[in-house]
Design a protein around this motif. Structure first.
Motif, PDB file in Angstrom:
ATOM      1  N   MET A   1      15.131   7.994  31.652  1.00  0.00           N
ATOM      2  CA  MET A   1      16.262   7.287  30.896  1.00  0.00           C
ATOM      3  C   MET A   1      16.239   5.557  31.211  1.00  0.00           C
ATOM      4  O   MET A   1      16.616   4.989  30.741  1.00  0.00           O
ATOM      5  N   HIS A   2      15.805   5.425  32.417  1.00  0.00           N
ATOM      6  CA  HIS A   2      15.682   4.130  33.047  1.00  0.00           C
ATOM      7  C   HIS A   2      14.711   3.322  32.413  1.00  0.00           C
ATOM      8  O   HIS A   2      14.762   2.010  32.070  1.00  0.00           O
ATOM      9  N   ASN A   3      13.605   3.805  31.990  1.00  0.00           N
ATOM     10  CA  ASN A   3      12.478   2.947  31.087  1.00  0.00           C
ATOM     11  C   ASN A   3      11.696   3.867  30.248  1.00  0.00           C
ATOM     12  O   ASN A   3      10.454   4.305  30.389  1.00  0.00           O
ATOM     13  N   PRO A   4      12.429   4.379  29.126  1.00  0.00           N
ATOM     14  CA  PRO A   4      11.650   5.280  28.157  1.00  0.00           C
ATOM     15  C   PRO A   4      10.882   4.543  27.267  1.00  0.00           C
ATOM     16  O   PRO A   4      11.030   3.319  26.818  1.00  0.00           O
ATOM     17  N   GLY A   5       9.743   5.231  26.814  1.00  0.00           N
ATOM     18  CA  GLY A   5       8.460   4.682  26.013  1.00  0.00           C
ATOM     19  C   GLY A   5       8.585   5.634  24.599  1.00  0.00           C
ATOM     20  O   GLY A   5       9.376   6.558  24.369  1.00  0.00           O
ATOM     21  N   LYS A   6       7.809   5.343  23.802  1.00  0.00           N
ATOM     22  CA  LYS A   6       7.759   5.755  22.373  1.00  0.00           C
ATOM     23  C   LYS A   6       7.277   7.236  22.541  1.00  0.00           C
ATOM     24  O   LYS A   6       8.124   8.023  21.802  1.00  0.00           O
ATOM     25  N   GLY A   7       6.664   7.641  23.562  1.00  0.00           N
ATOM     26  CA  GLY A   7       6.277   9.346  23.707  1.00  0.00           C
ATOM     27  C   GLY A   7       7.473   9.803  24.184  1.00  0.00           C
ATOM     28  O   GLY A   7       7.645  11.140  23.679  1.00  0.00           O
ATOM     29  N   HIS A   8       8.267   9.210  24.869  1.00  0.00           N
ATOM     30  CA  HIS A   8       9.569   9.989  25.433  1.00  0.00           C
ATOM     31  C   HIS A   8      10.590   9.934  24.000  1.00  0.00           C
ATOM     32  O   HIS A   8      11.101  11.218  23.978  1.00  0.00           O
ATOM     33  N   TRP A   9      10.515   9.137  23.448  1.00  0.00           N
ATOM     34  CA  TRP A   9      11.481   9.156  22.326  1.00  0.00           C
ATOM     35  C   TRP A   9      11.140  10.031  21.090  1.00  0.00           C
ATOM     36  O   TRP A   9      11.919  10.750  20.582  1.00  0.00           O
ATOM     37  N   GLN A  10       9.831  10.287  21.037  1.00  0.00           N
ATOM     38  CA  GLN A  10       9.277  11.473  20.129  1.00  0.00           C
ATOM     39  C   GLN A  10       9.761  12.738  20.594  1.00  0.00           C
ATOM     40  O   GLN A  10      10.144  13.677  19.866  1.00  0.00           O
ATOM     41  N   ALA A  11       9.750  12.768  21.826  1.00  0.00           N
ATOM     42  CA  ALA A  11      10.100  14.317  22.463  1.00  0.00           C
ATOM     43  C   ALA A  11      11.741  14.502  22.295  1.00  0.00           C
ATOM     44  O   ALA A  11      12.126  15.562  21.959  1.00  0.00           O
ATOM     45  N   VAL A  12      12.547  13.288  22.517  1.00  0.00           N
ATOM     46  CA  VAL A  12      13.820  13.473  22.217  1.00  0.00           C
ATOM     47  C   VAL A  12      14.192  13.915  20.667  1.00  0.00           C
ATOM     48  O   VAL A  12      14.960  14.679  20.552  1.00  0.00           O
ATOM     49  N   LYS A  13      13.394  13.133  20.147  1.00  0.00           N
ATOM     50  CA  LYS A  13      13.801  13.379  18.291  1.00  0.00           C
ATOM     51  C   LYS A  13      13.186  15.126  18.190  1.00  0.00           C
ATOM     52  O   LYS A  13      13.708  15.441  17.347  1.00  0.00           O
ATOM     53  N   TRP A  14      12.340  15.599  18.681  1.00  0.00           N
ATOM     54  CA  TRP A  14      11.968  16.894  18.643  1.00  0.00           C
ATOM     55  C   TRP A  14      13.016  18.030  19.163  1.00  0.00           C
ATOM     56  O   TRP A  14      13.290  18.701  18.398  1.00  0.00           O
ATOM     57  N   ILE A  15      13.707  17.498  20.193  1.00  0.00           N
ATOM     58  CA  ILE A  15      14.935  18.037  20.513  1.00  0.00           C
ATOM     59  C   ILE A  15      16.096  18.356  19.462  1.00  0.00           C
ATOM     60  O   ILE A  15      16.632  19.211  19.205  1.00  0.00           O
ATOM     61  N   LEU A  16      16.108  17.028  19.012  1.00  0.00           N
ATOM     62  CA  LEU A  16      17.102  16.993  17.996  1.00  0.00           C
ATOM     63  C   LEU A  16      16.649  17.878  16.441  1.00  0.00           C
ATOM     64  O   LEU A  16      17.542  18.295  15.925  1.00  0.00           O
ATOM     65  N   ARG A  17      15.383  17.811  16.246  1.00  0.00           N
ATOM     66  CA  ARG A  17      14.999  18.594  15.144  1.00  0.00           C
ATOM     67  C   ARG A  17      15.219  20.101  15.301  1.00  0.00           C
ATOM     68  O   ARG A  17      15.350  20.954  14.601  1.00  0.00           O
ATOM     69  N   TYR A  18      15.286  20.392  16.795  1.00  0.00           N
ATOM     70  CA  TYR A  18      15.355  21.697  17.150  1.00  0.00           C
ATOM     71  C   TYR A  18      17.001  22.117  16.867  1.00  0.00           C
ATOM     72  O   TYR A  18      17.053  23.351  16.652  1.00  0.00           O
ATOM     73  N   ILE A  19      17.626  21.389  17.576  1.00  0.00           N
ATOM     74  CA  ILE A  19      19.086  21.241  17.369  1.00  0.00           C
ATOM     75  C   ILE A  19      19.639  21.591  15.745  1.00  0.00           C
ATOM     76  O   ILE A  19      20.385  22.376  15.372  1.00  0.00           O
ATOM     77  N   LEU A  20      18.967  20.906  15.063  1.00  0.00           N
ATOM     78  CA  LEU A  20      19.162  21.016  13.422  1.00  0.00           C
ATOM     79  C   LEU A  20      19.033  22.313  13.015  1.00  0.00           C
ATOM     80  O   LEU A  20      19.647  22.736  12.149  1.00  0.00           O
TER      81      LEU A  20
END
Length: 322
Positions: A130-149
């Motif tokens: 969270m202190h210094n996220p990159g695009k790869g980390h953001w892709q993982a977060v979006k994957w979790i949101l898609r799982y929640i969906l």
């Protein structure tokens, strides 16, 4: 606030006392609190918790809609997250500055803490950056949101069971050196009562383990500390339980916990982890072997296959509720 008691008379007496001191409104039987929706089926002896409405608001807030494609697991094995994915150029830093990374992870973390143990491992990983996220980390977060969906109506189910009764049962596991940055291992444990999870955790261990046995042993120590607290809580609630069963899939870690002899391979382990031996000797906690295939804590330490993931969910009463 919630009021719980075996006696309806005592509940009414407390409500009367509170209403004499404060302005209050009696909403009757609890149906929702802190974003958690409560459903009861008294005839079948079941109670369930979910956060469907809260999760729908989270998905809407961060742009997940019917056009987004759901996924089946919280995090896929191809996500190999590390600090090396953090922005290296000004352009990447500017791009990530526009991304609400911390807000999304914080929202997911609240769901994880309340009713969604299934996303514990995934949220634990993405929260490290969270202190210094990159695009790869953001892709993982979006994957979790898609799982929640795809699992917005999943929650916790508790039901009366004459066989197990009201006993607390624990499961613990570890993933050896799974962290790519510091090669630390992951501890995962879950405790259930009445067929549903009541306490769970997925966290990096504080020190680097030198073997799988050591990693499992440190995980067992954390789980047993939680078991002691839960046993004390049950006692305060008037539920007597002679001992708590904690299941571990590492036979070597079980032997180490039960064996008082120090030898060359274990003398380096921090002394604070050895208190588990005294607890086991006293008989308050029973450490037992369980097959890896039937250990639901496995999903709290690493990404697992869809088949294993669904099996883990079934083992601890995480299912479609709302």
């Amino acid at each position: 606030m919630l009021i719980a008691c075996k006696s309806k008379v005592e509940i009414d007496r407390l409500k009367t006392q509170l209403s004499n001191e404060f302005e209050m409104k009696d909403l009757g039987e609890a149906r929702k609190i802190l974003g958690m929706e409560i459903e009861r089926d008294r005839a079948k002896g079941k109670i369930s918790l979910c956060q469907k409405q809260y999760l729908k608001k989270v998905l809407q807030r961060f742009g997940m809609n019917e056009n987004s494609k759901p996924v089946s697991t919280p995090l896929a094995p191809h996500f190999k997250l590390s600090a090396s994915m953090s922005p290296k150029t000004g352009e990447e830093s500017h791009y990530m500055a526009q991304i609400p990374y911390a807000s999304v992870v914080g929202s997911l973390m609240y769901a994880m803490v309340c009713t969604r143990p299934d996303i514990s491992q995934a949220v634990s990983i993405v929260s490290r950056y969270m202190h210094n996220p990159g695009k790869g980390h953001w892709q993982a977060v979006k994957w979790i949101l898609r799982y929640i969906l795809g699992t917005v109506d999943v929650g916790l189910l508790f039901q009366q069971d004459k066989v197990t009764g009201q006993c607390v049962v624990g499961y613990v596991d570890s993933d050896y050196a799974g962290d790519l940055d510091k090669r630390r291992s992951t501890t995962g444990f879950v405790f259930s009562i009445a067929g549903g999870p009541v306490s769970w955790r997925s966290i990096l261990q504080s020190t680097v383990a030198l073997s799988t046995t050591e990693a499992e042993y440190m995980a067992v120590t954390e789980a047993i500390k939680e078991a002691i607290w839960l046993q004390g809580l049950l006692d305060d609630l008037g539920v007597q339980q002679d001992h708590v069963d904690v299941h571990c899939d590492s036979q070597s870690a079980i032997y180490l916990a039960k064996n008082q002899v120090h030898h060359a391979r274990t003398k380096h382990i921090d002394v604070r982890f050895h208190f588990v031996r005294e607890i086991i000797d006293e008989g308050d906690i029973l450490l037992q072997k369980i097959g890896t295939a039937d250990n639901p804590a496995d999903m709290l330490t690493k990404p697992v296959s869809l088949l294993k993931f669904k099996h883990c969910l079934d083992l601890i009463g995480i299912c479609k509720i709302c």
